[in-house]
Design an enzyme around this catalytic site. Structure first.
Site, PDB file in Angstrom:
ATOM      1  N   ASP A 137     -40.250 -26.929  31.839  1.00 45.23           N
ATOM      2  CA  ASP A 137     -39.788 -27.778  30.819  1.00 45.23           C
ATOM      3  C   ASP A 137     -38.223 -28.012  31.130  1.00 45.23           C
ATOM      4  OD1 ASP A 137     -39.396 -24.746  30.079  1.00 45.23           O
ATOM      5  OD2 ASP A 137     -38.428 -25.953  28.244  1.00 45.23           O
ATOM      6  N   ASN A 138     -37.679 -27.680  31.925  1.00 48.04           N
ATOM      7  CA  ASN A 138     -35.975 -28.201  32.087  1.00 48.04           C
ATOM      8  C   ASN A 138     -36.024 -28.952  33.579  1.00 48.04           C
ATOM      9  OD1 ASN A 138     -35.235 -27.000  29.587  1.00 48.04           O
ATOM     10  ND2 ASN A 138     -34.738 -25.117  30.669  1.00 48.04           N
ATOM     11  N   ASP A 158     -29.932 -30.253  30.109  1.00 45.71           N
ATOM     12  CA  ASP A 158     -30.332 -29.107  29.338  1.00 45.71           C
ATOM     13  C   ASP A 158     -29.343 -27.804  29.736  1.00 45.71           C
ATOM     14  OD1 ASP A 158     -31.324 -28.003  26.815  1.00 45.71           O
ATOM     15  OD2 ASP A 158     -33.288 -27.666  27.651  1.00 45.71           O
ATOM     16  N   ARG A 185     -27.206 -37.125  24.312  1.00 43.52           N
ATOM     17  CA  ARG A 185     -27.109 -37.099  25.931  1.00 43.52           C
ATOM     18  C   ARG A 185     -27.784 -38.411  26.447  1.00 43.52           C
ATOM     19  NH1 ARG A 185     -30.923 -31.841  25.981  1.00 43.52           N
ATOM     20  NH2 ARG A 185     -29.378 -30.131  26.386  1.00 43.52           N
TER      21      ARG A 185
END
Length: 449
Positions: free
Chosen positions: A245-246, A255, A170
């Site tokens: 956390d995303n 993600d 990514r």
């Protein structure tokens, strides 16, 4: 040039990539490779860097599995981190933005727990489709930079097994999560929070020197994340797992696991089968991101006063409204007339979409630049209020691109995603995937006039 080295050992752990049996190139994003100066790589060199992960020249000597914690469905988890990915390199684009090359499916790390650190090929294909569609619809998103099939048979509980494997690279505007700050706060490491804050302000926001860096970052992150939420909703996108956390402090979506695009304007539409309470449903995504920003504010109290942090946090609703209005008008192709007129128009549009059950992509396609005014499909009572308000608007751009005369909008619903994957799984036929990417990019060109 490797800016993340300034954060020292606390940011991540050096790791090695898995040694894959095969490296078969399935996607090479030359458009974004050109933006970061890597379009000149030969095919073999590309495979060495993004399948075998030989370091790029003058870059990270070894990949870093980043450390973070996070709330997962609002339950705090201190045992997570990069479990099947790592930061591979950092580059500058033509606008001198700092961009990260990071992986998914590159092997186990200290945070893999009981996982195998791999990615299914289907998961990689799904991420390509998500990121291409979001980019075309104006959402700040990571880019699918490279997908390489790796020749392993993976076993998964939620899809037919064994299944094919891949490693995805990514390209994104940083990988500092709210969860990165949460880990530092969990460890009561105020010094590292101060370093993280400076890193983010310097490298992502180009912010001037300030006496209160925590409040400055909170203001910037709140505005950026409010914009992310607004743009995802206008795109009809449901991320599915908006855990802390995303959430990237740059406001860039990334993600992608159980994502979907909603066919209609359905606030309760969910993407993940395990989201039984609808916490991350289509209509609650702004709430979810706002909640995660509250966790960031709590972390930043270790380096600053709570009052300015709360003031920045409280501006989320205004930032969200402004970004939502701007983006909704962009998809309609309407020139703005001011908030007092734009808000009632958009509220009428949402009401009409909800009552009528009209297709979301079809609606924006038909109304781009106001042609829907004379369309009998919108002549009923459901659209009466919207139709009346829309008549006062002027088009912001024309419908000159061939896309607008193709008869139907480019959509990305689950049935088509599954059909594209089935052609790959059953016949190794990649033409539908590549054709869909071309169609999405044509739509992107049409939206940009």
């Amino acid at each position: 040039m490797v800016k993340i080295a300034s954060l020292g050992k606390a940011i991540g752990d050096p790791v090695a990539a898995a040694n894959f049996p095969e490296t078969v190139l399935r996607l090479r994003n030359d458009r974004w490779a050109a933006a970061v100066g890597l379009d000149g790589l030969s095919g073999e060199t590309w495979l060495r860097h993004f399948g075998r992960f030989e370091p790029l020249p003058d870059n990270l000597p070894q990949p870093l599995a980043l450390r973070y914690h996070g709330h997962q469905f609002r339950v705090y988890n201190p045992e997570i981190g990069d479990g099947r990915g790592f930061l591979f390199a950092q580059l500058l684009d033509g606008a001198d933005r700092l961009l990260d090359l990071a992986t998914k499916g590159s092997g186990t790390t200290p945070y893999s727990r009981r996982g195998d650190g791999r990615l299914t090929l289907k998961g990689g294909v799904r991420e390509i489709l998500a990121t291409e569609m979001l980019e075309a619809l104006g959402v700040e998103t990571s880019k699918s930079f490279s997908l390489i099939e790796t020749g392993e048979a993976l076993h998964r509980g939620d899809e037919p097994s064994p299944t094919r494997s891949a490693v995805l690279v990514r390209l994104g505007h940083g990988h500092i999560r709210i969860g990165t700050f949460q880990r530092a706060a969990f460890e009561r490491n105020g010094d590292f929070i101060r370093e993280l804050t400076s890193y983010c302000l310097d490298n992502f926001y180009g912010a001037p020197e300030t006496d209160d860096p925590g409040a400055e970052l909170m203001e910037r992150a709140t505005q950026a994340c409010a914009r992310q939420a607004a743009h995802m909703v206008v795109a009809g996108f449901v991320h599915g797992v908006l855990n802390s956390d995303n959430i990237n402090v740059t406001g860039e979506s990334f993600d992608y696991g159980p994502w979907r695009f909603t066919p209609q304007w359905q606030p309760g539409f969910t993407a993940a089968y395990f989201d039984e309470g609808g916490l991350y449903s289509f209509g609650r995504q702004a709430e979810a991101i706002h909640w995660n920003l509250a966790q960031l504010a709590g972390c930043l109290t270790l380096i600053g006063e709570s009052t300015p942090l709360k003031a920045a946090f409280d501006r989320f609703a205004d930032h969200y409204r402004d970004a939502f209005v701007e983006q909704f008008l962009w998809r309609l192709g309407f020139a703005p007339r001011g908030l007092e007129q734009d808000m009632p128009l958009i509220e009428a549009a949402q009401q009409a979409l909800t009552q009528s059950g009209a297709g979301l992509d079809r609606f924006f396609f038909d109304w781009m630049g106001r042609p829907g005014l004379d369309d009998p499909a919108y002549a009923g009572a459901d659209f009466a209020g919207f139709r009346e308000r829309a008549a006062a608007y002027e088009p912001a751009r024309g419908r000159n691109h061939a896309y607008w005369w193709g008869g139907s909008p480019c959509s990305m619903h689950i049935e088509e995603v599954e059909a594209i994957w089935a052609r790959i799984a059953e016949d190794d036929d990649w033409a539908p995937l590549y054709g869909k990417v071309d169609a999405i990019r044509a739509m992107s060109a049409a939206y940009r006039g």
